[in-house]
Design a protein around this motif. Structure first.
Motif: not given
Length: 102
Positions: A20-31
Motif C-alpha cells: 500500500l505504501l509503495e502504491a502511494a509513493e508510485a502514485g505521488n501521494v505525499s508522505s
C-alpha cells in the motif's frame, strides 16, 4: 491488493501495508497525506484520540524509560502546542466525526 480478511498473520499484514505504501509513493501521494490517513485510521482502530508527543528517537527512549518506571502514576509532561500537534489531534478526531466513540 490484499483485503484485510485475507491477512492471517503479522507478516502478511506487513507485506500488505508495504504494498500500500509503495502504491502511494508510485502514485505521488505525499508522505504527509499518508501519515494523516494512518493517524486517522489508528485513532479509529484504537477507539480513542492520543495526545501527539513528537520528539527525536533518543529523547523518546529516555521518556519511555521514565514512563515505564512510573506506570500508573501521574506524570507531568511539558508540551509545546504547535500547528502540527493541533493538526494531528484534528486528524484523529475525524475518526469520531459522527459522534461515535465519545
Amino acid at each position: 491488493m490484499t483485503a484485510l480478511e485475507d491477512i492471517e498473520d503479522d507478516e502478511d499484514f506487513r507485506e500488505a501495508l508495504t504494498a500500500l505504501l509503495e502504491a502511494a509513493e508510485a502514485g505521488n501521494v505525499s508522505s504527509e497525506a499518508v501519515a494523516g490517513l494512518l493517524t486517522l485510521q489508528l485513532a479509529g482502530v484504537r477507539g480513542d484520540v492520543r495526545l501527539p508527543l513528537a520528539m527525536p528517537p533518543e529523547r523518546a527512549r529516555r521518556f519511555t524509560e521514565t514512563a515505564r518506571e512510573n506506570v500508573g502514576e501521574r506524570m507531568e509532561v511539558e508540551l509545546l502546542v504547535s500547528e502540527d500537534v493541533v493538526h494531528d489531534l484534528e486528524l484523529q478526531l475525524q475518526a469520531f466525526a459522527d459522534g461515535e466513540g465519545d
